[in-house]
Motif scaffolding. Sequence first.
Motif, PDB file in Angstrom:
ATOM      1  N   MET A 123       0.728  -1.365  -0.141  1.00 43.95           N
ATOM      2  CA  MET A 123      -0.023   0.189   0.006  1.00 43.95           C
ATOM      3  C   MET A 123       0.952   1.204  -0.025  1.00 43.95           C
ATOM      4  O   MET A 123       0.562   2.194  -0.769  1.00 43.95           O
ATOM      5  N   PHE A 124       2.154   1.359   0.858  1.00 45.59           N
ATOM      6  CA  PHE A 124       3.044   2.379   0.927  1.00 45.59           C
ATOM      7  C   PHE A 124       3.451   2.687  -0.567  1.00 45.59           C
ATOM      8  O   PHE A 124       3.737   3.976  -0.953  1.00 45.59           O
ATOM      9  N   LYS A 125       4.111   1.459  -1.239  1.00 48.97           N
ATOM     10  CA  LYS A 125       4.582   1.854  -2.571  1.00 48.97           C
ATOM     11  C   LYS A 125       3.510   2.348  -3.362  1.00 48.97           C
ATOM     12  O   LYS A 125       3.948   3.197  -4.385  1.00 48.97           O
ATOM     13  N   LYS A 126       2.206   2.085  -3.420  1.00 45.69           N
ATOM     14  CA  LYS A 126       1.285   2.427  -4.399  1.00 45.69           C
ATOM     15  C   LYS A 126       1.063   3.945  -3.933  1.00 45.69           C
ATOM     16  O   LYS A 126       0.926   4.869  -5.042  1.00 45.69           O
ATOM     17  N   ILE A 127       1.183   4.626  -2.848  1.00 42.63           N
ATOM     18  CA  ILE A 127       0.882   5.940  -2.513  1.00 42.63           C
ATOM     19  C   ILE A 127       2.089   6.561  -3.125  1.00 42.63           C
ATOM     20  O   ILE A 127       2.095   7.629  -3.829  1.00 42.63           O
ATOM     21  N   ILE A 128       3.384   6.198  -2.775  1.00 44.06           N
ATOM     22  CA  ILE A 128       4.613   6.974  -3.316  1.00 44.06           C
ATOM     23  C   ILE A 128       4.424   6.871  -4.896  1.00 44.06           C
ATOM     24  O   ILE A 128       4.811   8.002  -5.462  1.00 44.06           O
ATOM     25  N   THR A 129       4.171   5.914  -5.563  1.00 45.69           N
ATOM     26  CA  THR A 129       4.100   5.872  -7.062  1.00 45.69           C
ATOM     27  C   THR A 129       2.878   6.777  -7.515  1.00 45.69           C
ATOM     28  O   THR A 129       3.557   7.487  -8.223  1.00 45.69           O
ATOM     29  N   GLY A 130       1.969   6.895  -6.822  1.00 47.70           N
ATOM     30  CA  GLY A 130       0.948   7.650  -7.224  1.00 47.70           C
ATOM     31  C   GLY A 130       1.320   9.271  -7.139  1.00 47.70           C
ATOM     32  O   GLY A 130       1.075  10.161  -7.979  1.00 47.70           O
ATOM     33  N   LEU A 131       1.969   9.569  -6.326  1.00 48.26           N
ATOM     34  CA  LEU A 131       2.455  11.028  -5.863  1.00 48.26           C
ATOM     35  C   LEU A 131       3.649  11.257  -6.823  1.00 48.26           C
ATOM     36  O   LEU A 131       3.671  12.539  -7.500  1.00 48.26           O
ATOM     37  N   ILE A 132       4.491  10.396  -7.297  1.00 49.75           N
ATOM     38  CA  ILE A 132       5.603  10.691  -8.015  1.00 49.75           C
ATOM     39  C   ILE A 132       4.879  10.848  -9.585  1.00 49.75           C
ATOM     40  O   ILE A 132       5.400  11.678 -10.242  1.00 49.75           O
ATOM     41  N   ASP A 133       3.811  10.178  -9.879  1.00 47.55           N
ATOM     42  CA  ASP A 133       3.315  10.170 -11.026  1.00 47.55           C
ATOM     43  C   ASP A 133       2.705  11.813 -11.349  1.00 47.55           C
ATOM     44  O   ASP A 133       2.609  12.223 -12.442  1.00 47.55           O
ATOM     45  N   LYS A 134       2.239  12.381 -10.187  1.00 42.72           N
ATOM     46  CA  LYS A 134       1.754  13.852 -10.315  1.00 42.72           C
ATOM     47  C   LYS A 134       2.575  14.872  -9.620  1.00 42.72           C
ATOM     48  O   LYS A 134       2.092  15.211  -8.382  1.00 42.72           O
ATOM     49  N   PRO A 135       3.732  15.071 -10.183  1.00 42.34           N
ATOM     50  CA  PRO A 135       4.722  15.904  -9.349  1.00 42.34           C
ATOM     51  C   PRO A 135       4.257  17.218  -8.999  1.00 42.34           C
ATOM     52  O   PRO A 135       4.349  17.728  -8.008  1.00 42.34           O
ATOM     53  N   PHE A 136       3.304  17.901  -9.800  1.00 44.31           N
ATOM     54  CA  PHE A 136       3.025  19.295  -9.667  1.00 44.31           C
ATOM     55  C   PHE A 136       1.790  19.208  -8.502  1.00 44.31           C
ATOM     56  O   PHE A 136       2.108  20.247  -7.697  1.00 44.31           O
ATOM     57  N   LEU A 137       0.990  18.452  -8.559  1.00 39.93           N
ATOM     58  CA  LEU A 137      -0.017  18.235  -7.560  1.00 39.93           C
ATOM     59  C   LEU A 137       0.649  18.087  -6.431  1.00 39.93           C
ATOM     60  O   LEU A 137       0.172  18.674  -5.159  1.00 39.93           O
ATOM     61  N   THR A 138       1.485  17.192  -6.075  1.00 41.89           N
ATOM     62  CA  THR A 138       1.955  16.617  -5.050  1.00 41.89           C
ATOM     63  C   THR A 138       3.221  17.863  -4.368  1.00 41.89           C
ATOM     64  O   THR A 138       2.858  18.204  -3.401  1.00 41.89           O
TER      65      THR A 138
ATOM     66  N   MET B 210      -7.495  18.497  -2.736  1.00 42.91           N
ATOM     67  CA  MET B 210      -6.432  17.557  -3.050  1.00 42.91           C
ATOM     68  C   MET B 210      -6.418  16.417  -2.414  1.00 42.91           C
ATOM     69  O   MET B 210      -6.156  15.097  -3.184  1.00 42.91           O
ATOM     70  N   SER B 211      -6.665  16.189  -1.107  1.00 40.32           N
ATOM     71  CA  SER B 211      -6.687  14.787  -0.729  1.00 40.32           C
ATOM     72  C   SER B 211      -7.942  13.905  -1.071  1.00 40.32           C
ATOM     73  O   SER B 211      -7.718  12.843  -1.325  1.00 40.32           O
ATOM     74  N   MET B 212      -9.082  14.489  -1.209  1.00 44.40           N
ATOM     75  CA  MET B 212     -10.215  13.666  -1.895  1.00 44.40           C
ATOM     76  C   MET B 212      -9.735  13.210  -3.286  1.00 44.40           C
ATOM     77  O   MET B 212      -9.818  12.065  -3.954  1.00 44.40           O
ATOM     78  N   TYR B 213      -9.047  14.219  -4.318  1.00 43.96           N
ATOM     79  CA  TYR B 213      -8.618  13.850  -5.399  1.00 43.96           C
ATOM     80  C   TYR B 213      -7.443  12.616  -5.455  1.00 43.96           C
ATOM     81  O   TYR B 213      -7.748  11.558  -6.334  1.00 43.96           O
ATOM     82  N   PHE B 214      -6.656  12.799  -4.659  1.00 39.54           N
ATOM     83  CA  PHE B 214      -5.673  11.754  -4.464  1.00 39.54           C
ATOM     84  C   PHE B 214      -6.367  10.429  -4.094  1.00 39.54           C
ATOM     85  O   PHE B 214      -6.035   9.358  -4.499  1.00 39.54           O
ATOM     86  N   GLY B 215      -7.181  10.512  -2.976  1.00 37.46           N
ATOM     87  CA  GLY B 215      -7.859   9.269  -2.630  1.00 37.46           C
ATOM     88  C   GLY B 215      -8.769   8.621  -3.547  1.00 37.46           C
ATOM     89  O   GLY B 215      -8.535   7.339  -3.832  1.00 37.46           O
ATOM     90  N   GLN B 216      -9.251   9.403  -4.856  1.00 39.79           N
ATOM     91  CA  GLN B 216     -10.009   8.656  -5.858  1.00 39.79           C
ATOM     92  C   GLN B 216      -8.923   8.076  -6.874  1.00 39.79           C
ATOM     93  O   GLN B 216      -9.126   7.114  -7.196  1.00 39.79           O
TER      94      GLN B 216
END
Length: 59
Positions: free
Chosen positions: A1-16, A46-52
């Motif tokens: 699960m932690f790897k999925k979060i990090i990968t998802g945040l790296i994929d969207k650097p501007f929003l992160t 942004m939290s709701m967007y990342f959650g979706q």
Amino acid sequence: MFKKIITGLIDKPFLTSIYVVDLAILLLHKPPFMFALVMMAGLIGMSMYFGQKLALFKN
């Protein structure tokens, strides 16, 4: 699960980066009340967007 979060945040650097800077300003500084309210609304949005997008608890 932690790897999925990090990968998802790296994929969207501007929003992160906006999310991290917004959170840091709210935690480390004392912005005016209305500005802090707008920033908090942005963090919630942004939290709701990342959650979706990450869908961590999808079966």
